[in-house]
Design an enzyme around this catalytic site. Structure first.
Site, PDB file in Angstrom:
ATOM      1  CG  ASP A   1      -6.154   9.082   5.827  1.00 13.65           C
ATOM      2  OD1 ASP A   1      -5.415   9.412   6.759  1.00 13.65           O
ATOM      3  OD2 ASP A   1      -7.247   9.491   5.542  1.00 13.65           O
TER       4      ASP A   1
ATOM      5  CD  GLU B   1      -3.078   0.414   0.059  1.00 10.71           C
ATOM      6  OE1 GLU B   1      -2.910   1.588  -1.013  1.00 10.71           O
ATOM      7  OE2 GLU B   1      -4.092   0.624   0.013  1.00 10.71           O
ATOM      8  CG  ASP B   2      -0.805   4.535  -1.897  1.00  9.66           C
ATOM      9  OD1 ASP B   2      -1.374   4.029  -0.617  1.00  9.66           O
ATOM     10  OD2 ASP B   2      -1.663   5.206  -2.165  1.00  9.66           O
TER      11      ASP B   2
ATOM     12  CG  PHE C   1      -3.657  15.601   1.117  1.00  9.66           C
ATOM     13  CD1 PHE C   1      -4.707  14.686   1.646  1.00  9.66           C
ATOM     14  CD2 PHE C   1      -2.899  15.500   0.097  1.00  9.66           C
ATOM     15  CE1 PHE C   1      -5.278  13.693   0.428  1.00  9.66           C
ATOM     16  CE2 PHE C   1      -3.241  14.947  -0.272  1.00  9.66           C
ATOM     17  CZ  PHE C   1      -4.048  13.775  -0.625  1.00  9.66           C
TER      18      PHE C   1
ATOM     19  NE  ARG D   1      -2.519   8.830  -8.991  1.00 15.35           N
ATOM     20  CZ  ARG D   1      -3.278   8.523  -8.498  1.00 15.35           C
ATOM     21  NH1 ARG D   1      -1.880   7.757  -7.267  1.00 15.35           N
ATOM     22  NH2 ARG D   1      -4.467   8.441  -8.716  1.00 15.35           N
TER      23      ARG D   1
HETATM   24  P1  IMP Z   1      -8.037   4.531   4.372  1.00 17.70           P
HETATM   25  O1  IMP Z   1      -6.954   4.064   4.624  1.00 17.70           O
HETATM   26  O2  IMP Z   1      -9.362   3.572   3.658  1.00 17.70           O
HETATM   27  O3  IMP Z   1      -8.627   5.874   4.881  1.00 17.70           O
HETATM   28  O4  IMP Z   1      -7.830   5.539   3.422  1.00 17.70           O
HETATM   29  C1  IMP Z   1      -6.071   4.989   2.134  1.00 17.70           C
HETATM   30  C2  IMP Z   1      -6.680   5.862   1.192  1.00 17.70           C
HETATM   31  O5  IMP Z   1      -6.413   7.290   1.393  1.00 17.70           O
HETATM   32  C3  IMP Z   1      -4.896   5.627   0.465  1.00 17.70           C
HETATM   33  O6  IMP Z   1      -4.547   4.677  -0.137  1.00 17.70           O
HETATM   34  C4  IMP Z   1      -4.907   7.405  -0.480  1.00 17.70           C
HETATM   35  O7  IMP Z   1      -5.938   6.834  -1.591  1.00 17.70           O
HETATM   36  C5  IMP Z   1      -6.052   8.399   0.248  1.00 17.70           C
HETATM   37  N1  IMP Z   1      -4.856   8.849   0.632  1.00 17.70           N
HETATM   38  C6  IMP Z   1      -4.868   8.818   2.311  1.00 17.70           C
HETATM   39  N2  IMP Z   1      -4.609   9.780   2.954  1.00 17.70           N
HETATM   40  C7  IMP Z   1      -3.473  10.481   1.902  1.00 17.70           C
HETATM   41  C8  IMP Z   1      -2.123  11.642   1.593  1.00 17.70           C
HETATM   42  O8  IMP Z   1      -1.693  12.425   2.389  1.00 17.70           O
HETATM   43  N3  IMP Z   1      -2.071  11.806   0.481  1.00 17.70           N
HETATM   44  C9  IMP Z   1      -3.114  11.124  -0.632  1.00 17.70           C
HETATM   45  N4  IMP Z   1      -3.678  10.041  -0.397  1.00 17.70           N
HETATM   46  C10 IMP Z   1      -4.111   9.443   0.781  1.00 17.70           C
HETATM   47 MG    MG Z   2      -4.229   3.560  -1.862  1.00 14.07          MG
END
Ligand code: IMP
Ligand code: MG
Length: 176
Positions: free
Chosen positions: A101, A97-98, A150, A163
Site C-alpha cells: 500500500d 507479501e499480501d 479496500f 481472510r
Molecule cells: P503499507 O504498505 O505499509 O501501507 O501497509 C500494507 C499493509 O496494510 C498490508 O500488509 C495490509 O495489512 C494493510 N492493507 C493495505 N491495504 C489493504 C487492503 O486493501 N485490504 C486489507 N489490508 C490492507
Molecule cells: Mg501484510
C-alpha cells in the site's frame, strides 16, 4: 452500516496468475533454492499457493510484525512480534507479501532483513496499489496491480474478518 463483499478477482483468475508468477520464479531461480518469508497473517494463503507451484527447492519461514502504536503512518517503524526461526545468511530470500500500500511497512522490514546477509533478496506481492505509494520499494514479482480500493480475501482482512474468502473482494458498506 453493514459490509457487503463484491467479487473483484475470482479464485480461478487469482490461482492462474499465481501459477504464472511461480513459473517465472522457478525460471529465475533455476539451479538454486529459494527461501520464502511469509509475513503473517495476510500473506499466509498466498505463500502456500505460490510455494505449491514453484518447482525449484523451497524452504519457508514466517514472521509477524506490528506497528508501534499508531505511529506507523508517520514513522513506518514496525515491531517484530514473531521473528524468523532461521538465519538468512547465504540464502536466496524471497519476501512474500499480501499487499503493498504505502510501502512503509515493507521498506522498514526489508532494511532489517538485508542486514542479515542473505545471498539475495527479492520481493513478491499478490497485490500492489501503486497509487498509494509513499515509500519506494522495489517489487520483483507482482500478481496484480489494483486501484485504490479496500480489498479482502485470500488472506486479507477487514477487522480480522474475511481472510478465508477464496477470492479477492472489495468491501462495500450498505445500510441495514
Ligand atoms: P503499507 O504498505 O505499509 O501501507 O501497509 C500494507 C499493509 O496494510 C498490508 O500488509 C495490509 O495489512 C494493510 N492493507 C493495505 N491495504 C489493504 C487492503 O486493501 N485490504 C486489507 N489490508 C490492507
Ligand atoms: Mg501484510
Amino acid at each position: 452500516m453493514k459490509e457487503k463483499i463484491k467479487i473483484f478477482l475470482p479464485e480461478q483468475k487469482v490461482n492462474a496468475r499465481i501459477a504464472e508468477v511461480a513459473k517465472k520464479i522457478s525460471e529465475d531461480y533455476a539451479g538454486e533454492e529459494v527461501h520464502l518469508i511469509c509475513v503473517l497473517k495476510g500473506s499466509v494463503f498466498f505463500t502456500c499457493e505460490l510455494a505449491k507451484r514453484i518447482t525449484v527447492p523451497v524452504t519457508m519461514d514466517f514472521m509477524s510484525c506490528s506497528s508501534y502504536g499508531n505511529d506507523i503512518k508517520s514513522s513506518g517503524v514496525v515491531k517484530i512480534v514473531k521473528d524468523l526461526d532461521e538465519p538468512l545468511e547465504g540464502k536466496n530470500v524471497l519476501v512474500v507479501e499480501d499487499i503493498i500500500d504505502s510501502g512503509r511497512t515493507l521498506s522498514y522490514l526489508l532494511d532489517i532483513l538485508e542486514k542479515r546477509n542473505p545471498k539475495s533478496m527479492r520481493l513478491c506481492t499478490l497485490l500492489d496499489k501503486p497509487d498509494r505509494r509513499v515509500k519506494d520499494v522495489a517489487v520483483d514479482y507482482t500478481c496484480f496491480e489494483i486501484p485504490d480500493e479496500f480489498v479482502v480475501g485470500y488472506g486479507l482482512d477487514y477487522a480480522q474478518k474475511y481472510r478465508n474468502l477464496p477470492f479477492i473482494g472489495v468491501v462495500e458498506f450498505v445500510d441495514e
